[in-house]
Design a protein around this motif. Structure first.
Motif, PDB file in Angstrom:
ATOM      1  N   ASP A  91      -8.088  21.337  11.367  1.00 14.33           N
ATOM      2  CA  ASP A  91      -7.725  20.181  12.187  1.00 14.33           C
ATOM      3  C   ASP A  91      -9.104  19.468  11.247  1.00 14.33           C
ATOM      4  N   THR A  92     -10.120  20.062  10.722  1.00 17.63           N
ATOM      5  CA  THR A  92     -11.066  18.502  10.298  1.00 17.63           C
ATOM      6  C   THR A  92     -10.480  18.547   9.203  1.00 17.63           C
ATOM      7  N   GLU A  93      -9.408  18.951   8.752  1.00 21.40           N
ATOM      8  CA  GLU A  93      -9.459  17.726   6.776  1.00 21.40           C
ATOM      9  C   GLU A  93      -8.255  17.269   7.581  1.00 21.40           C
ATOM     10  N   ALA A  94      -6.937  17.803   8.493  1.00 20.68           N
ATOM     11  CA  ALA A  94      -6.489  17.028   9.328  1.00 20.68           C
ATOM     12  C   ALA A  94      -6.896  15.008   9.638  1.00 20.68           C
ATOM     13  N   GLN A  95      -7.962  15.529  10.469  1.00 18.88           N
ATOM     14  CA  GLN A  95      -8.408  14.574  11.116  1.00 18.88           C
ATOM     15  C   GLN A  95      -8.879  13.566  10.012  1.00 18.88           C
ATOM     16  N   ALA A  98      -6.447  11.623   8.359  1.00 18.85           N
ATOM     17  CA  ALA A  98      -6.394  10.234   8.940  1.00 18.85           C
ATOM     18  C   ALA A  98      -6.851   9.291   8.840  1.00 18.85           C
ATOM     19  N   ALA A  99      -7.887   9.826   8.917  1.00 16.15           N
ATOM     20  CA  ALA A  99      -8.502   8.909   8.863  1.00 16.15           C
ATOM     21  C   ALA A  99      -9.153   8.007   7.667  1.00 16.15           C
ATOM     22  N   ALA A 100      -8.594   8.804   6.311  1.00 21.91           N
ATOM     23  CA  ALA A 100      -8.486   8.414   5.191  1.00 21.91           C
ATOM     24  C   ALA A 100      -7.950   7.571   5.108  1.00 21.91           C
ATOM     25  N   ALA A 101      -6.525   7.923   5.960  1.00 19.12           N
ATOM     26  CA  ALA A 101      -5.369   6.876   5.968  1.00 19.12           C
ATOM     27  C   ALA A 101      -5.183   5.478   6.098  1.00 19.12           C
ATOM     28  N   GLU A 102      -5.974   5.741   8.158  1.00 17.28           N
ATOM     29  CA  GLU A 102      -6.563   4.330   8.180  1.00 17.28           C
ATOM     30  C   GLU A 102      -7.253   3.207   7.823  1.00 17.28           C
ATOM     31  N   THR A 103      -8.647   4.180   7.065  1.00 13.47           N
ATOM     32  CA  THR A 103      -9.102   2.691   6.177  1.00 13.47           C
ATOM     33  C   THR A 103      -8.227   2.118   5.374  1.00 13.47           C
ATOM     34  N   GLU A 104      -7.637   3.631   4.135  1.00 14.28           N
ATOM     35  CA  GLU A 104      -6.444   2.544   3.513  1.00 14.28           C
ATOM     36  C   GLU A 104      -6.035   1.564   3.594  1.00 14.28           C
ATOM     37  N   ALA A 105      -5.011   2.031   5.617  1.00 13.03           N
ATOM     38  CA  ALA A 105      -4.031   0.981   5.876  1.00 13.03           C
ATOM     39  C   ALA A 105      -5.514   0.111   5.562  1.00 13.03           C
ATOM     40  N   ARG A 106      -6.359  -0.100   6.366  1.00 13.10           N
ATOM     41  CA  ARG A 106      -6.285  -1.397   6.965  1.00 13.10           C
ATOM     42  C   ARG A 106      -7.596  -2.265   6.302  1.00 13.10           C
ATOM     43  N   ALA A 107      -6.917  -1.711   4.687  1.00 16.32           N
ATOM     44  CA  ALA A 107      -7.613  -2.587   3.456  1.00 16.32           C
ATOM     45  C   ALA A 107      -7.055  -3.106   2.677  1.00 16.32           C
ATOM     46  N   VAL A 108      -5.594  -2.334   3.223  1.00 17.66           N
ATOM     47  CA  VAL A 108      -4.242  -3.484   2.765  1.00 17.66           C
ATOM     48  C   VAL A 108      -3.769  -4.539   3.616  1.00 17.66           C
TER      49      VAL A 108
END
Length: 112
Positions: A91-95, A98-108
């Motif tokens: 669960d921690t790894e999945a979270q 997800a946070a890394a993907a969200e951060t990357e999406a914001r950067a894009v």
């Protein structure tokens, strides 16, 4: 993410620990039987002595069986805690992913 091999490995460890507990119990029961036989031979003309030897063996069997069951329950609890820890890690790894993907999406979004 937990792989199938990790849970199978945990199950194998639990099974090995249970096998060890059963082997120990078998050895202890064999020792109790041999002691009973020796005591019965020594008390060959004493029925009370023979009965006492059998009672000691039976009591030892009960103690050993109780210890074996305690070990099996302990092994199950350890395995369950291990599985729970693996689920929490998943669960921690999945979270984190997800946070890394969200951060990357914001950067894009910020770039474009």
């Amino acid at each position: 993410m937990m792989q199938g091999g990790e849970s199978a490995g945990g199950a194998a460890k639990e099974a090995a620990a249970n096998l060890g507990a059963s082997a120990w119990a078998g050895k202890e029961k064999t020792v109790a039987v041999v002691q009973e036989q020796v005591e019965k031979v020594k008390a060959h003309d004493d029925p009370a002595g023979q009965a006492a030897a059998e009672a000691r063996k039976d009591e030892r069997f009960e103690e050993v069986e109780a210890a074996k069951l305690d070990a099996i329950h302990h092994n199950a609890a350890v395995a369950k805690d291990g599985r729970a820890a693996a689920i929490i890690a998943d669960d921690t790894e999945a979270q984190a992913a997800a946070a890394a993907a969200e951060t990357e999406a914001r950067a894009v979004d910020a770039e474009g």
